[in-house]
Scaffold this motif. Structure first.
Motif, mmCIF file in Angstrom:
data_model
loop_
_atom_site.group_PDB
_atom_site.id
_atom_site.type_symbol
_atom_site.label_atom_id
_atom_site.label_comp_id
_atom_site.label_asym_id
_atom_site.label_seq_id
_atom_site.Cartn_x
_atom_site.Cartn_y
_atom_site.Cartn_z
ATOM 1 N N LYS A 2 26.403 -26.509 10.403
ATOM 2 C CA LYS A 2 24.915 -26.643 10.129
ATOM 3 C C LYS A 2 24.697 -28.172 10.053
ATOM 4 N N ILE A 3 23.686 -28.577 10.960
ATOM 5 C CA ILE A 3 23.318 -29.913 11.071
ATOM 6 C C ILE A 3 21.932 -30.392 10.242
ATOM 7 N N ARG A 4 21.195 -29.160 9.968
ATOM 8 C CA ARG A 4 19.994 -29.411 9.496
ATOM 9 C C ARG A 4 19.403 -28.125 8.889
ATOM 10 N N ARG A 31 28.875 -16.259 7.817
ATOM 11 C CA ARG A 31 29.145 -15.788 6.330
ATOM 12 C C ARG A 31 29.025 -17.123 5.505
ATOM 13 N N THR A 32 29.444 -18.341 5.942
ATOM 14 C CA THR A 32 29.467 -19.460 5.023
ATOM 15 C C THR A 32 28.178 -20.264 5.028
ATOM 16 N N PHE A 33 27.180 -19.728 5.628
ATOM 17 C CA PHE A 33 25.830 -20.126 5.730
ATOM 18 C C PHE A 33 25.021 -19.478 5.197
ATOM 19 N N VAL A 34 24.921 -18.312 4.693
ATOM 20 C CA VAL A 34 24.206 -17.306 4.281
ATOM 21 C C VAL A 34 23.740 -17.817 2.922
ATOM 22 N N ASN A 35 22.797 -17.567 2.471
ATOM 23 C CA ASN A 35 22.068 -17.787 1.356
ATOM 24 C C ASN A 35 21.190 -16.677 1.039
ATOM 25 N N HIS A 36 20.453 -16.791 -0.091
ATOM 26 C CA HIS A 36 19.567 -15.627 -0.591
ATOM 27 C C HIS A 36 18.514 -15.477 0.141
ATOM 28 N N ASP A 37 18.041 -16.335 1.094
ATOM 29 C CA ASP A 37 17.114 -16.278 2.194
ATOM 30 C C ASP A 37 17.524 -15.556 3.532
ATOM 31 N N ALA A 62 26.747 -27.242 21.869
ATOM 32 C CA ALA A 62 25.554 -26.477 21.965
ATOM 33 C C ALA A 62 24.912 -26.547 20.603
ATOM 34 N N GLU A 63 23.475 -26.954 20.537
ATOM 35 C CA GLU A 63 22.689 -26.866 19.522
ATOM 36 C C GLU A 63 21.794 -25.506 19.662
ATOM 37 N N PHE A 64 21.463 -25.052 18.571
ATOM 38 C CA PHE A 64 20.534 -23.912 18.344
ATOM 39 C C PHE A 64 20.190 -23.947 17.214
ATOM 40 N N ARG A 65 18.856 -23.238 16.912
ATOM 41 C CA ARG A 65 18.311 -22.897 15.460
ATOM 42 C C ARG A 65 18.358 -21.452 15.351
ATOM 43 N N LEU A 66 18.697 -21.092 13.999
ATOM 44 C CA LEU A 66 18.584 -19.976 13.625
ATOM 45 C C LEU A 66 17.917 -19.447 12.552
ATOM 46 N N ASP A 67 17.113 -18.230 12.585
ATOM 47 C CA ASP A 67 16.306 -18.085 11.413
ATOM 48 C C ASP A 67 16.625 -16.478 11.384
ATOM 49 N N ILE A 68 17.569 -16.053 10.397
ATOM 50 C CA ILE A 68 17.944 -14.849 10.262
ATOM 51 C C ILE A 68 17.555 -14.428 8.663
ATOM 52 N N SER A 69 16.773 -13.255 8.344
ATOM 53 C CA SER A 69 16.238 -12.993 7.534
ATOM 54 C C SER A 69 17.589 -12.660 6.635
ATOM 55 N N ARG A 70 17.132 -12.237 5.333
ATOM 56 C CA ARG A 70 18.229 -11.574 4.275
ATOM 57 C C ARG A 70 18.506 -10.283 4.662
ATOM 58 N N GLU A 71 17.497 -9.777 5.021
ATOM 59 C CA GLU A 71 17.435 -8.041 5.485
ATOM 60 C C GLU A 71 18.254 -7.918 6.651
#
Length: 72
Positions: free
Chosen positions: A69-71, A42-48, A2-11
């Motif tokens: 993560k593909i893009r 966890r491995t995909f978390v950055n400062h944003d 399955a493919e999906f988009r994530l946009d989770i803020s730092r907060e």
């Protein structure tokens, strides 16, 4: 798969780390609802936070085999 988009803020990610949520619920590109353990991100978390297009591989019983993560 399955493919999906994530946009989770730092907060928002900080709330998961603080124990205020253990699962992330997303809808795949083909309409499937998916629940992921927040720890898998966890491995995909950055400062944003966590942002990007992801591909999830799972077995016949629905157990996660691999998250990629593909893009951005």
């Amino acid at each position: 798969m399955a493919e999906f988009r994530l946009d989770i803020s730092r907060e928002e990610m900080l709330l998961y780390y603080a124990g205020q949520g253990s699962r992330v619920v997303v809808r795949s590109r083909d309409g499937l609802w998916i629940q992921l353990p927040a720890g898998r991100l966890r491995t995909f978390v950055n400062h944003d936070g966590v942002h990007g297009l992801f591909r999830l591989y799972y077995d016949e019983s629905g157990r996660i085999e691999y998250l990629q993560k593909i893009r951005a």
